[in-house]
Design a protein around this motif. Structure first.
Motif, PDB file in Angstrom:
ATOM      1  N   VAL A 160       0.858  -1.196   0.000  1.00  0.00           N
ATOM      2  CA  VAL A 160       0.000   0.000   0.000  1.00  0.00           C
ATOM      3  C   VAL A 160       0.889   1.240   0.000  1.00  0.00           C
ATOM      4  N   PHE A 161       1.943   1.184   0.774  1.00  0.00           N
ATOM      5  CA  PHE A 161       2.906   2.277   0.884  1.00  0.00           C
ATOM      6  C   PHE A 161       3.609   2.532  -0.458  1.00  0.00           C
ATOM      7  N   VAL A 162       4.077   1.451  -1.090  1.00  0.00           N
ATOM      8  CA  VAL A 162       4.776   1.558  -2.381  1.00  0.00           C
ATOM      9  C   VAL A 162       3.862   2.172  -3.439  1.00  0.00           C
ATOM     10  N   GLU A 163       2.661   1.593  -3.572  1.00  0.00           N
ATOM     11  CA  GLU A 163       1.713   2.084  -4.588  1.00  0.00           C
ATOM     12  C   GLU A 163       1.339   3.541  -4.336  1.00  0.00           C
ATOM     13  N   GLY A 164       1.067   3.861  -3.075  1.00  0.00           N
ATOM     14  CA  GLY A 164       0.691   5.229  -2.711  1.00  0.00           C
ATOM     15  C   GLY A 164       1.818   6.215  -2.966  1.00  0.00           C
ATOM     16  N   ALA A 165       3.040   5.789  -2.647  1.00  0.00           N
ATOM     17  CA  ALA A 165       4.205   6.671  -2.817  1.00  0.00           C
ATOM     18  C   ALA A 165       4.402   7.038  -4.284  1.00  0.00           C
ATOM     19  N   TYR A 166       4.352   6.035  -5.177  1.00  0.00           N
ATOM     20  CA  TYR A 166       4.597   6.312  -6.592  1.00  0.00           C
ATOM     21  C   TYR A 166       3.443   7.078  -7.236  1.00  0.00           C
ATOM     22  N   TYR A 167       2.235   6.800  -6.781  1.00  0.00           N
ATOM     23  CA  TYR A 167       1.083   7.563  -7.288  1.00  0.00           C
ATOM     24  C   TYR A 167       1.231   9.033  -6.884  1.00  0.00           C
ATOM     25  N   TYR A 168       1.577   9.247  -5.624  1.00  0.00           N
ATOM     26  CA  TYR A 168       1.743  10.601  -5.097  1.00  0.00           C
ATOM     27  C   TYR A 168       2.863  11.340  -5.825  1.00  0.00           C
ATOM     28  N   LEU A 169       4.009  10.662  -5.995  1.00  0.00           N
ATOM     29  CA  LEU A 169       5.156  11.309  -6.643  1.00  0.00           C
ATOM     30  C   LEU A 169       4.900  11.611  -8.119  1.00  0.00           C
ATOM     31  N   SER A 170       4.042  10.824  -8.758  1.00  0.00           N
ATOM     32  CA  SER A 170       3.755  11.042 -10.185  1.00  0.00           C
ATOM     33  C   SER A 170       2.984  12.342 -10.420  1.00  0.00           C
ATOM     34  N   LEU A 171       2.432  12.917  -9.368  1.00  0.00           N
ATOM     35  CA  LEU A 171       1.640  14.144  -9.498  1.00  0.00           C
ATOM     36  C   LEU A 171       2.501  15.407  -9.520  1.00  0.00           C
ATOM     37  N   PHE A 172       3.797  15.268  -9.198  1.00  0.00           N
ATOM     38  CA  PHE A 172       4.649  16.443  -9.062  1.00  0.00           C
ATOM     39  C   PHE A 172       5.837  16.409 -10.017  1.00  0.00           C
ATOM     40  N   ASP A 173       6.241  17.602 -10.439  1.00  0.00           N
ATOM     41  CA  ASP A 173       7.490  17.750 -11.194  1.00  0.00           C
ATOM     42  C   ASP A 173       8.590  18.062 -10.186  1.00  0.00           C
ATOM     43  N   ILE A 174       9.404  17.056  -9.901  1.00  0.00           N
ATOM     44  CA  ILE A 174      10.467  17.264  -8.919  1.00  0.00           C
ATOM     45  C   ILE A 174      11.800  16.819  -9.508  1.00  0.00           C
ATOM     46  N   THR A 175      12.871  17.315  -8.927  1.00  0.00           N
ATOM     47  CA  THR A 175      14.205  16.966  -9.419  1.00  0.00           C
ATOM     48  C   THR A 175      14.531  15.529  -9.014  1.00  0.00           C
ATOM     49  N   ASP A 176      15.553  14.973  -9.662  1.00  0.00           N
ATOM     50  CA  ASP A 176      15.990  13.618  -9.332  1.00  0.00           C
ATOM     51  C   ASP A 176      16.434  13.523  -7.879  1.00  0.00           C
ATOM     52  N   ILE A 177      17.068  14.583  -7.393  1.00  0.00           N
ATOM     53  CA  ILE A 177      17.547  14.592  -6.001  1.00  0.00           C
ATOM     54  C   ILE A 177      16.358  14.559  -5.036  1.00  0.00           C
ATOM     55  N   GLU A 178      15.346  15.405  -5.304  1.00  0.00           N
ATOM     56  CA  GLU A 178      14.150  15.414  -4.456  1.00  0.00           C
ATOM     57  C   GLU A 178      13.446  14.069  -4.488  1.00  0.00           C
ATOM     58  N   TYR A 179      13.369  13.492  -5.698  1.00  0.00           N
ATOM     59  CA  TYR A 179      12.726  12.194  -5.879  1.00  0.00           C
ATOM     60  C   TYR A 179      13.442  11.129  -5.038  1.00  0.00           C
ATOM     61  N   THR A 180      14.766  11.121  -5.141  1.00  0.00           N
ATOM     62  CA  THR A 180      15.576  10.150  -4.390  1.00  0.00           C
ATOM     63  C   THR A 180      15.409  10.351  -2.894  1.00  0.00           C
ATOM     64  N   ASN A 181      15.420  11.608  -2.441  1.00  0.00           N
ATOM     65  CA  ASN A 181      15.261  11.900  -1.008  1.00  0.00           C
ATOM     66  C   ASN A 181      13.923  11.394  -0.479  1.00  0.00           C
ATOM     67  N   LYS A 182      12.875  11.617  -1.270  1.00  0.00           N
ATOM     68  CA  LYS A 182      11.536  11.190  -0.840  1.00  0.00           C
ATOM     69  C   LYS A 182      11.426   9.662  -0.804  1.00  0.00           C
ATOM     70  N   THR A 183      11.930   8.996  -1.859  1.00  0.00           N
ATOM     71  CA  THR A 183      11.844   7.533  -1.870  1.00  0.00           C
ATOM     72  C   THR A 183      12.711   6.912  -0.771  1.00  0.00           C
ATOM     73  N   GLU A 184      13.843   7.554  -0.456  1.00  0.00           N
ATOM     74  CA  GLU A 184      14.682   7.076   0.651  1.00  0.00           C
ATOM     75  C   GLU A 184      13.935   7.192   1.973  1.00  0.00           C
ATOM     76  N   HIS A 185      13.202   8.286   2.122  1.00  0.00           N
ATOM     77  CA  HIS A 185      12.407   8.502   3.336  1.00  0.00           C
ATOM     78  C   HIS A 185      11.324   7.431   3.458  1.00  0.00           C
ATOM     79  N   TYR A 186      10.639   7.139   2.338  1.00  0.00           N
ATOM     80  CA  TYR A 186       9.588   6.114   2.351  1.00  0.00           C
ATOM     81  C   TYR A 186      10.184   4.729   2.614  1.00  0.00           C
ATOM     82  N   LYS A 187      11.361   4.490   2.045  1.00  0.00           N
ATOM     83  CA  LYS A 187      12.024   3.193   2.238  1.00  0.00           C
ATOM     84  C   LYS A 187      12.381   2.985   3.708  1.00  0.00           C
ATOM     85  N   THR A 188      12.869   4.036   4.362  1.00  0.00           N
ATOM     86  CA  THR A 188      13.215   3.958   5.786  1.00  0.00           C
ATOM     87  C   THR A 188      11.981   3.597   6.619  1.00  0.00           C
ATOM     88  N   ALA A 189      10.855   4.206   6.258  1.00  0.00           N
ATOM     89  CA  ALA A 189       9.601   3.921   6.972  1.00  0.00           C
ATOM     90  C   ALA A 189       9.190   2.457   6.774  1.00  0.00           C
TER      91      ALA A 189
END
Length: 201
Positions: A160-189
């Motif tokens: 649920v977390f994985v699907e929600g994270a990628y759906y949420y991130l697909s809504l925004f134009d973010i840099t690769d660094i921001e993308y990596t930071n967010k996915t790292e945060h979700y991975k830690t959780a």
């Protein structure tokens, strides 16, 4: 045996072209005629292997599942801890998100609201992926690597977390660094949910 193998090869080839046309033109605009044109063959040849676009859709869902399964490939000699950590890393990586085009994936998903058979096929896809994760969680728990109470529920929550994270991130134009930071945060959780034995860290 040879004929069956050839049939499987041809079906896979048609499904891959179906996926490519859907990726560029949108699933709703993709037809058997367009796939035939892409392949430079007659539509009758596609209809020999798939009786309808609906049959092609089921083939496409199976194709998506096979692509996602590749993320679970680990070295059989790895410990259960390494396997589990590798899979979690893969799930929260660009590799996972890039396996299937978002437009094709979500177009397939919208069809589940209109077609009960496609809904069941899509549900089976998700159940298969969740089950793969559940099995490795069970193995890690058996080896006392993690201390989760309910492997099935934990696998479900992570998905649920994985699907929600990628759906949420697909809504925004973010840099690769921001993308990596967010996915790292979700991975830690997600890793926190697994309750790894601190003595092993």
């Amino acid at each position: 045996m040879g004929r069956k193998s050839l049939k499987i090869i041809r079906q896979k080839e048609i499904i891959e072209h179906f996926y490519n046309v859907a990726k560029t033109q949108g699933l709703e605009n993709t037809s058997i005629a367009k796939v035939a044109k892409e392949m430079n063959i007659n539509t009758s040849l596609i209809l020999y292997y798939f009786k309808s676009k609906e049959e092609l859709m089921f083939g496409l869902i199976e194709y998506i599942l096979e692509r996602y399964k590749s993320i679970y490939v680990t070295n059989e000699n790895d410990s259960s801890e390494i396997k589990l950590r590798k899979i979690i890393n893969n799930l929260f990586s660009k590799d996972w998100n890039n396996l299937v085009d978002d437009g094709v994936f979500y177009s397939c998903y919208t069809l589940t609201f209109r077609d009960e058979k496609i809904k069941e096929a899509f549900k089976d896809l998700h159940n298969s992926l969740r089950l793969f994760l559940e099995e490795i969680i069970i193995e890690a728990k058996k080896d006392r690597v993690i201390s989760v109470k309910n492997p099935k529920e934990t696998a479900e929550l992570i998905f649920v977390f994985v699907e929600g994270a990628y759906y949420y991130l697909s809504l925004f134009d973010i840099t690769d660094i921001e993308y990596t930071n967010k996915t790292e945060h979700y991975k830690t959780a997600a890793l926190d949910m697994l309750k790894f034995n601190k003595a092993l860290q």
